[in-house]
Write an enzyme that holds these catalytic residues in place. Structure first.
Site, PDB file in Angstrom:
ATOM      1  CB  ILE A 104      -0.983   0.034   1.199  1.00  0.00           C
ATOM      2  CG1 ILE A 104      -1.806   1.330   1.164  1.00  0.00           C
ATOM      3  CG2 ILE A 104      -0.297  -0.167   2.545  1.00  0.00           C
ATOM      4  CD1 ILE A 104      -3.016   1.350   2.074  1.00  0.00           C
ATOM      5  CB  ALA A 105       2.664   3.217  -1.772  1.00  0.00           C
TER       6      ALA A 105
ATOM      7  CD  GLU B 181       4.863 -10.386   6.022  1.00  0.00           C
ATOM      8  OE1 GLU B 181       4.693  -9.900   4.889  1.00  0.00           O
ATOM      9  OE2 GLU B 181       4.639 -11.572   6.301  1.00  0.00           O
TER      10      GLU B 181
ATOM     11  CG  ASN C 256       6.880   2.417   7.178  1.00  0.00           C
ATOM     12  OD1 ASN C 256       6.498   3.567   7.391  1.00  0.00           O
ATOM     13  ND2 ASN C 256       6.593   1.760   6.065  1.00  0.00           N
TER      14      ASN C 256
ATOM     15  CE1 TYR D  25      -0.943  -0.746   7.361  1.00  0.00           C
ATOM     16  CE2 TYR D  25       1.275  -1.240   8.073  1.00  0.00           C
ATOM     17  CZ  TYR D  25       0.378  -0.990   7.062  1.00  0.00           C
ATOM     18  OH  TYR D  25       0.800  -0.993   5.760  1.00  0.00           O
TER      19      TYR D  25
HETATM   20  C1  COA Z   1       2.094   4.527   5.164  1.00  0.00           C
HETATM   21  C2  COA Z   1       1.274   5.345   4.159  1.00  0.00           C
HETATM   22  C3  COA Z   1       0.612   4.394   3.162  1.00  0.00           C
HETATM   23  C4  COA Z   1       0.206   6.147   4.924  1.00  0.00           C
HETATM   24  O1  COA Z   1      -0.625   6.783   3.966  1.00  0.00           O
HETATM   25  P1  COA Z   1      -1.416   8.124   4.292  1.00  0.00           P
HETATM   26  O2  COA Z   1      -2.509   8.268   3.297  1.00  0.00           O
HETATM   27  O3  COA Z   1      -0.451   9.245   4.387  1.00  0.00           O
HETATM   28  O4  COA Z   1      -2.005   7.806   5.744  1.00  0.00           O
HETATM   29  P2  COA Z   1      -3.290   8.506   6.411  1.00  0.00           P
HETATM   30  O5  COA Z   1      -3.263   9.969   6.100  1.00  0.00           O
HETATM   31  O6  COA Z   1      -4.500   7.755   6.056  1.00  0.00           O
HETATM   32  O7  COA Z   1      -2.969   8.330   7.950  1.00  0.00           O
HETATM   33  C5  COA Z   1      -3.870   7.687   8.842  1.00  0.00           C
HETATM   34  C6  COA Z   1      -3.220   7.625  10.194  1.00  0.00           C
HETATM   35  O8  COA Z   1      -1.952   6.968  10.105  1.00  0.00           O
HETATM   36  C7  COA Z   1      -0.999   7.623  10.949  1.00  0.00           C
HETATM   37  N1  COA Z   1       0.049   8.225  10.105  1.00  0.00           N
HETATM   38  C8  COA Z   1       0.110   8.233   8.757  1.00  0.00           C
HETATM   39  N2  COA Z   1       1.262   8.835   8.340  1.00  0.00           N
HETATM   40  C9  COA Z   1       1.906   9.214   9.454  1.00  0.00           C
HETATM   41  C10 COA Z   1       3.144   9.881   9.685  1.00  0.00           C
HETATM   42  N3  COA Z   1       3.940  10.293   8.661  1.00  0.00           N
HETATM   43  N4  COA Z   1       3.528  10.098  10.954  1.00  0.00           N
HETATM   44  C11 COA Z   1       2.753   9.700  11.983  1.00  0.00           C
HETATM   45  N5  COA Z   1       1.553   9.069  11.850  1.00  0.00           N
HETATM   46  C12 COA Z   1       1.146   8.823  10.585  1.00  0.00           C
HETATM   47  C13 COA Z   1      -1.776   8.670  11.713  1.00  0.00           C
HETATM   48  O9  COA Z   1      -2.286   8.050  12.883  1.00  0.00           O
HETATM   49  C14 COA Z   1      -2.908   8.988  10.768  1.00  0.00           C
HETATM   50  O10 COA Z   1      -4.069   9.425  11.426  1.00  0.00           O
HETATM   51  P3  COA Z   1      -4.219  10.994  11.855  1.00  0.00           P
HETATM   52  O11 COA Z   1      -3.847  11.786  10.647  1.00  0.00           O
HETATM   53  O12 COA Z   1      -5.656  11.104  12.217  1.00  0.00           O
HETATM   54  O13 COA Z   1      -3.248  11.194  12.970  1.00  0.00           O
HETATM   55  C15 COA Z   1       2.182   6.371   3.415  1.00  0.00           C
HETATM   56  O14 COA Z   1       2.975   7.056   4.359  1.00  0.00           O
HETATM   57  C16 COA Z   1       3.083   5.735   2.392  1.00  0.00           C
HETATM   58  O15 COA Z   1       2.713   5.582   1.229  1.00  0.00           O
HETATM   59  N6  COA Z   1       4.310   5.358   2.800  1.00  0.00           N
HETATM   60  C17 COA Z   1       5.271   4.717   1.892  1.00  0.00           C
HETATM   61  C18 COA Z   1       4.864   3.293   1.592  1.00  0.00           C
HETATM   62  C19 COA Z   1       4.707   2.463   2.857  1.00  0.00           C
HETATM   63  O16 COA Z   1       5.509   2.582   3.792  1.00  0.00           O
HETATM   64  N7  COA Z   1       3.689   1.606   2.868  1.00  0.00           N
HETATM   65  C20 COA Z   1       3.414   0.710   3.990  1.00  0.00           C
HETATM   66  C21 COA Z   1       4.272  -0.508   3.897  1.00  0.00           C
HETATM   67  S1  COA Z   1       3.969  -1.621   5.248  1.00  0.00           S
END
Ligand code: COA
Length: 161
Positions: free
Chosen positions: A85-86, A119, A124, A131
């Site tokens: 997921i990204a 996983e 991260n 999660y």
């Molecule tokens: C992980 C990832 C998919 C999160 O996507 P996102 O759309 O930015 O996440 P959301 O905005 O839906 O965040 C939901 C919750 O997750 C947590 N969260 C997400 N990003 C965060 C950050 N950078 N720091 C702290 N908490 C974070 C928070 O609790 C957030 O809720 P809140 O905004 O109400 O506090 C994104 O950072 C990503 O693409 N990362 C690179 C790929 C990756 O690591 N994928 C997961 C592999 S296991």
């Protein structure tokens, strides 16, 4: 850790649709910006071809009809495994991944799944926070699971039976 809060993107601004080969240039751009060891294009093609065991969806930003992320999960009997997921860096911290996983859980529950696994690298922080917020629990550690850089994986799961 300091986290810059952004406004949540209203859910009618994005939607999921099945990933197609034409999406792969956009998907690979996001993949390469997201991981130290990104998947190769052949891995994404393999997932698309492995439907319906593999379910590959792109997240589309409706106003620009633009791919801004993706989710890939395997569905085997009662179990779901999220393998990727990204979200594009410009669209992070807007609630998109959370909304997408919640939507997928609603869908897979309807299809009879009872458990979701994934996983994640312990380093991260963003993904772990996501999660945790969604109620996933740590089930175990897979030693030296990742390379580039080498790191254990945390196995996380959520039951919704
Ligand atoms: C992980 C990832 C998919 C999160 O996507 P996102 O759309 O930015 O996440 P959301 O905005 O839906 O965040 C939901 C919750 O997750 C947590 N969260 C997400 N990003 C965060 C950050 N950078 N720091 C702290 N908490 C974070 C928070 O609790 C957030 O809720 P809140 O905004 O109400 O506090 C994104 O950072 C990503 O693409 N990362 C690179 C790929 C990756 O690591 N994928 C997961 C592999 S296991």
């Amino acid at each position: 850790m300091n986290v810059i809060k952004k406004a949540k993107l209203p859910q009618d601004f994005f939607y999921l649709r099945r990933m197609e080969e034409d999406d792969l240039p956009d998907v690979l751009k996001i993949e390469n910006l997201s991981y130290s060891k990104p998947w190769h294009v052949s891995s994404f093609k393999g997932e698309i071809d492995n439907y319906p065991i593999s379910n590959a969806y792109v997240i589309v930003y409706r106003p620009l009809n633009k791919v801004i992320g993706y989710i890939i999960y395997w569905h085997v009997e009662k179990e779901i495994q999220i393998s990727n997921i990204a979200v594009s860096p410009d669209f992070r911290m807007m609630g998109i991944a959370e909304a997408v996983i919640r939507q997928v859980i609603v869908q897979i529950k309807r299809e009879g799944a009872e458990f979701v696994l994934l996983e994640v690298r312990p380093s991260n922080y963003a993904a772990l926070s996501l999660y945790n917020k969604l109620g996933f629990k740590v089930l175990g550690i897979r030693r030296n699971y990742y390379s580039d850089p080498r790191e254990d994986a945390m196995l996380m799961g959520k039951s919704f039976a």
